[in-house]
Design a protein around this motif. Structure first.
Motif, PDB file in Angstrom:
ATOM      1  N   ASP A  96       0.876  -1.182   0.000  1.00 38.11           N
ATOM      2  CA  ASP A  96       0.000   0.000   0.000  1.00 38.11           C
ATOM      3  C   ASP A  96       0.911   1.230   0.000  1.00 38.11           C
ATOM      4  O   ASP A  96       1.380   1.659   1.061  1.00 38.11           O
ATOM      5  CB  ASP A  96      -0.888  -0.041   1.248  1.00 38.11           C
ATOM      6  CG  ASP A  96      -1.954   1.062   1.260  1.00 38.11           C
ATOM      7  OD1 ASP A  96      -1.813   2.038   0.496  1.00 38.11           O
ATOM      8  OD2 ASP A  96      -2.909   0.930   2.036  1.00 38.11           O
ATOM      9  N   PRO A  97       1.179   1.811  -1.170  1.00 37.91           N
ATOM     10  CA  PRO A  97       2.195   2.880  -1.288  1.00 37.91           C
ATOM     11  C   PRO A  97       1.626   4.257  -0.964  1.00 37.91           C
ATOM     12  O   PRO A  97       1.530   5.128  -1.830  1.00 37.91           O
ATOM     13  CB  PRO A  97       2.613   2.768  -2.757  1.00 37.91           C
ATOM     14  CG  PRO A  97       1.349   2.371  -3.452  1.00 37.91           C
ATOM     15  CD  PRO A  97       0.597   1.467  -2.484  1.00 37.91           C
ATOM     16  N   VAL A  98       1.299   4.489   0.283  1.00 42.27           N
ATOM     17  CA  VAL A  98       0.619   5.729   0.690  1.00 42.27           C
ATOM     18  C   VAL A  98       1.487   6.958   0.372  1.00 42.27           C
ATOM     19  O   VAL A  98       2.600   7.091   0.872  1.00 42.27           O
ATOM     20  CB  VAL A  98       0.314   5.691   2.205  1.00 42.27           C
ATOM     21  CG1 VAL A  98      -0.417   6.964   2.625  1.00 42.27           C
ATOM     22  CG2 VAL A  98      -0.501   4.460   2.551  1.00 42.27           C
ATOM     23  N   ALA A  99       0.956   7.844  -0.470  1.00 41.86           N
ATOM     24  CA  ALA A  99       1.630   9.120  -0.788  1.00 41.86           C
ATOM     25  C   ALA A  99       3.107   8.912  -1.097  1.00 41.86           C
ATOM     26  O   ALA A  99       3.951   9.708  -0.676  1.00 41.86           O
ATOM     27  CB  ALA A  99       1.449  10.105   0.370  1.00 41.86           C
ATOM     28  N   HIS A 100       3.403   7.887  -1.864  1.00 43.78           N
ATOM     29  CA  HIS A 100       4.805   7.535  -2.110  1.00 43.78           C
ATOM     30  C   HIS A 100       5.544   8.595  -2.912  1.00 43.78           C
ATOM     31  O   HIS A 100       6.772   8.633  -2.937  1.00 43.78           O
ATOM     32  CB  HIS A 100       4.891   6.196  -2.850  1.00 43.78           C
ATOM     33  CG  HIS A 100       4.287   6.250  -4.229  1.00 43.78           C
ATOM     34  ND1 HIS A 100       5.032   6.564  -5.340  1.00 43.78           N
ATOM     35  CD2 HIS A 100       3.014   6.071  -4.668  1.00 43.78           C
ATOM     36  CE1 HIS A 100       4.234   6.561  -6.416  1.00 43.78           C
ATOM     37  NE2 HIS A 100       3.014   6.263  -6.025  1.00 43.78           N
ATOM     38  N   TYR A 101       4.795   9.472  -3.573  1.00 47.70           N
ATOM     39  CA  TYR A 101       5.398  10.509  -4.422  1.00 47.70           C
ATOM     40  C   TYR A 101       5.757  11.763  -3.638  1.00 47.70           C
ATOM     41  O   TYR A 101       6.364  12.684  -4.183  1.00 47.70           O
ATOM     42  CB  TYR A 101       4.418  10.900  -5.532  1.00 47.70           C
ATOM     43  CG  TYR A 101       2.991  11.055  -5.037  1.00 47.70           C
ATOM     44  CD1 TYR A 101       2.598  12.124  -4.237  1.00 47.70           C
ATOM     45  CD2 TYR A 101       2.042  10.080  -5.331  1.00 47.70           C
ATOM     46  CE1 TYR A 101       1.308  12.242  -3.764  1.00 47.70           C
ATOM     47  CE2 TYR A 101       0.735  10.192  -4.865  1.00 47.70           C
ATOM     48  CZ  TYR A 101       0.376  11.276  -4.081  1.00 47.70           C
ATOM     49  OH  TYR A 101      -0.907  11.376  -3.596  1.00 47.70           O
ATOM     50  N   ALA A 102       5.391  11.833  -2.352  1.00 49.63           N
ATOM     51  CA  ALA A 102       5.449  13.100  -1.620  1.00 49.63           C
ATOM     52  C   ALA A 102       6.870  13.539  -1.265  1.00 49.63           C
ATOM     53  O   ALA A 102       7.167  14.734  -1.258  1.00 49.63           O
ATOM     54  CB  ALA A 102       4.604  13.005  -0.349  1.00 49.63           C
ATOM     55  N   THR A 103       7.754  12.599  -0.941  1.00 51.98           N
ATOM     56  CA  THR A 103       9.118  12.949  -0.521  1.00 51.98           C
ATOM     57  C   THR A 103      10.116  11.960  -1.116  1.00 51.98           C
ATOM     58  O   THR A 103       9.758  10.838  -1.499  1.00 51.98           O
ATOM     59  CB  THR A 103       9.258  12.908   1.011  1.00 51.98           C
ATOM     60  OG1 THR A 103       9.137  11.542   1.455  1.00 51.98           O
ATOM     61  CG2 THR A 103       8.209  13.762   1.703  1.00 51.98           C
ATOM     62  N   GLY A 104      11.364  12.388  -1.143  1.00 52.20           N
ATOM     63  CA  GLY A 104      12.412  11.499  -1.641  1.00 52.20           C
ATOM     64  C   GLY A 104      12.540  10.244  -0.809  1.00 52.20           C
ATOM     65  O   GLY A 104      12.792   9.154  -1.340  1.00 52.20           O
ATOM     66  N   PHE A 105      12.385  10.368   0.499  1.00 48.94           N
ATOM     67  CA  PHE A 105      12.466   9.210   1.394  1.00 48.94           C
ATOM     68  C   PHE A 105      11.397   8.187   1.036  1.00 48.94           C
ATOM     69  O   PHE A 105      11.653   6.983   0.952  1.00 48.94           O
ATOM     70  CB  PHE A 105      12.308   9.688   2.836  1.00 48.94           C
ATOM     71  CG  PHE A 105      12.315   8.594   3.864  1.00 48.94           C
ATOM     72  CD1 PHE A 105      13.275   7.587   3.845  1.00 48.94           C
ATOM     73  CD2 PHE A 105      11.361   8.580   4.881  1.00 48.94           C
ATOM     74  CE1 PHE A 105      13.275   6.580   4.800  1.00 48.94           C
ATOM     75  CE2 PHE A 105      11.349   7.580   5.833  1.00 48.94           C
ATOM     76  CZ  PHE A 105      12.306   6.574   5.791  1.00 48.94           C
ATOM     77  N   ARG A 106      10.184   8.666   0.794  1.00 49.54           N
ATOM     78  CA  ARG A 106       9.098   7.754   0.434  1.00 49.54           C
ATOM     79  C   ARG A 106       9.329   7.118  -0.930  1.00 49.54           C
ATOM     80  O   ARG A 106       9.066   5.939  -1.133  1.00 49.54           O
ATOM     81  CB  ARG A 106       7.759   8.512   0.441  1.00 49.54           C
ATOM     82  CG  ARG A 106       7.232   8.764   1.807  1.00 49.54           C
ATOM     83  CD  ARG A 106       5.966   9.615   1.800  1.00 49.54           C
ATOM     84  NE  ARG A 106       5.542   9.768   3.172  1.00 49.54           N
ATOM     85  CZ  ARG A 106       4.770   8.900   3.812  1.00 49.54           C
ATOM     86  NH1 ARG A 106       4.304   7.857   3.168  1.00 49.54           N
ATOM     87  NH2 ARG A 106       4.466   9.063   5.070  1.00 49.54           N
ATOM     88  N   ARG A 107       9.790   7.934  -1.870  1.00 50.09           N
ATOM     89  CA  ARG A 107      10.037   7.384  -3.208  1.00 50.09           C
ATOM     90  C   ARG A 107      11.092   6.286  -3.156  1.00 50.09           C
ATOM     91  O   ARG A 107      10.946   5.232  -3.786  1.00 50.09           O
ATOM     92  CB  ARG A 107      10.472   8.510  -4.158  1.00 50.09           C
ATOM     93  CG  ARG A 107       9.351   9.478  -4.509  1.00 50.09           C
ATOM     94  CD  ARG A 107       9.761  10.411  -5.653  1.00 50.09           C
ATOM     95  NE  ARG A 107      10.799  11.352  -5.261  1.00 50.09           N
ATOM     96  CZ  ARG A 107      10.549  12.530  -4.677  1.00 50.09           C
ATOM     97  NH1 ARG A 107       9.306  12.901  -4.418  1.00 50.09           N
ATOM     98  NH2 ARG A 107      11.537  13.339  -4.371  1.00 50.09           N
ATOM     99  N   GLU A 108      12.160   6.515  -2.395  1.00 46.77           N
ATOM    100  CA  GLU A 108      13.233   5.518  -2.299  1.00 46.77           C
ATOM    101  C   GLU A 108      12.743   4.251  -1.597  1.00 46.77           C
ATOM    102  O   GLU A 108      13.027   3.131  -2.029  1.00 46.77           O
ATOM    103  CB  GLU A 108      14.425   6.111  -1.548  1.00 46.77           C
ATOM    104  CG  GLU A 108      15.605   5.156  -1.437  1.00 46.77           C
ATOM    105  CD  GLU A 108      16.787   5.783  -0.706  1.00 46.77           C
ATOM    106  OE1 GLU A 108      17.781   5.069  -0.474  1.00 46.77           O
ATOM    107  OE2 GLU A 108      16.712   6.984  -0.371  1.00 46.77           O
ATOM    108  N   ALA A 109      12.005   4.427  -0.509  1.00 45.01           N
ATOM    109  CA  ALA A 109      11.498   3.262   0.227  1.00 45.01           C
ATOM    110  C   ALA A 109      10.542   2.443  -0.635  1.00 45.01           C
ATOM    111  O   ALA A 109      10.587   1.202  -0.657  1.00 45.01           O
ATOM    112  CB  ALA A 109      10.789   3.723   1.500  1.00 45.01           C
ATOM    113  N   THR A 110       9.667   3.132  -1.368  1.00 41.49           N
ATOM    114  CA  THR A 110       8.697   2.429  -2.208  1.00 41.49           C
ATOM    115  C   THR A 110       9.380   1.694  -3.351  1.00 41.49           C
ATOM    116  O   THR A 110       9.017   0.554  -3.677  1.00 41.49           O
ATOM    117  CB  THR A 110       7.660   3.421  -2.754  1.00 41.49           C
ATOM    118  OG1 THR A 110       7.015   4.062  -1.653  1.00 41.49           O
ATOM    119  CG2 THR A 110       6.609   2.714  -3.596  1.00 41.49           C
ATOM    120  N   ALA A 111      10.378   2.327  -3.945  1.00 42.27           N
ATOM    121  CA  ALA A 111      11.104   1.650  -5.029  1.00 42.27           C
ATOM    122  C   ALA A 111      11.757   0.373  -4.516  1.00 42.27           C
ATOM    123  O   ALA A 111      11.745  -0.663  -5.204  1.00 42.27           O
ATOM    124  CB  ALA A 111      12.150   2.591  -5.610  1.00 42.27           C
TER     125      ALA A 111
END
Length: 268
Positions: A96-111
């Motif tokens: 469940d990629p909640v707001a994965h686009y919002a920050t670099g940290f989230r983008r990296e974790a989701t990738a």
């Protein structure tokens, strides 16, 4: 695992009979309601996120769900350990990629999590569009795109990552890149109760645990159950507050006959 004929109604009965253990790594906001929703649906939740035990627990649970709503570096380690162990032990897992686009940290974790091959990805339209690499209109955790606008992105994401993708909203859309359905139902009150979407991810995990070889049908069954329960709860609710507790009651009350009669699923 079961030999039940695969339709949402019979799958609900089979899932409840098995009462699968679902390992839920979800956010602080969602923990309580997600556990209650999984119990009302008929499965058994466990909310475990520490790296020290997440991998070991994912290996024994029927399925794993990972929600990145309130990330921290330590939680990411636990998520990765759990997803790695689930895959190694043949357990389905849901991202469940909640707001994965919002920050670099989230983008990296989701990738990093997406590289661990989730069995199912569930998100709102903006999350799915962005995850497929297209431009979305999402802001924070809110979707500003319609589910219809995300259908092509969902098909592309499913095909490129060999996964099932569920886009949830006013009308839900589920695809594995080859098949696709739309699910009608639910209520406009559902987005006004915090973490119901996060809870749905956990219920998808419950059905996937009972039907690990059929993640597409498991996802459709979970979303159909949610949609029927949402409609039933809204019929009596006076607002978001009464909808919240009525939804839990409705979720528990929907049985095989009700789901068979009231689910509205169409080919897309």
């Amino acid at each position: 695992m079961t030999d039940e004929t695969l339709n949402p109604a019979t799958m609900l009965t089979a899932m409840r009979r098995e009462r699968p253990l679902v390992h839920c790594i979800t956010n602080y906001v969602a923990m309580n309601i997600a556990a209650n929703v999984v119990l009302a649906a008929g499965a058994s939740p466990a909310m475990i996120h520490a790296e020290a035990e997440a991998g070991e627990f994912a290996a024994i649970a029927g399925a794993l769900t990972v929600n990145i709503g309130t990330l921290s570096p330590d939680w990411v380690k636990g998520m990765r350990a759990a997803a790695t162990a689930a895959a190694a032990n043949g357990r389905p897992w849901v991202l469940d990629p909640v707001a994965h686009y919002a920050t670099g940290f989230r983008r990296e974790a989701t990738a990093g999590l997406l590289a661990l091959s989730p069995t199912i990805v569930r998100g709102n339209a903006s999350e799915i569009i962005a995850l497929a690499g297209a431009a979305s209109r999402g802001q924070g955790v809110d979707s500003r795109d319609s589910v219809a606008a995300a259908e092509d992105a969902a098909r592309a994401l499913a095909g490129s990552h060999d996964t099932v993708v569920a886009v949830t909203g006013a009308t839900d859309f589920v695809t594995d890149g080859k098949r696709a359905v739309r699910i009608e139902g639910g209520s406009p009150l559902m987005p006004q109760v915090t973490a119901l979407g996060c809870s749905l991810t956990c219920v998808v995990g419950a059905f996937a645990a009972a039907f690990p070889r059929d993640p597409f049908d498991a996802t459709v069954a979970a979303l159909a159950l949610f949609a029927v329960a949402g409609e039933r709860a809204a019929a009596e609710a006076e607002g978001p507050g009464s909808f919240g507790w009525r939804f839990l009651d409705a979720l528990a009350a929907v049985d095989e006959a009700a789901l068979e009669a009231e689910a509205r699923i169409g080919q897309a």
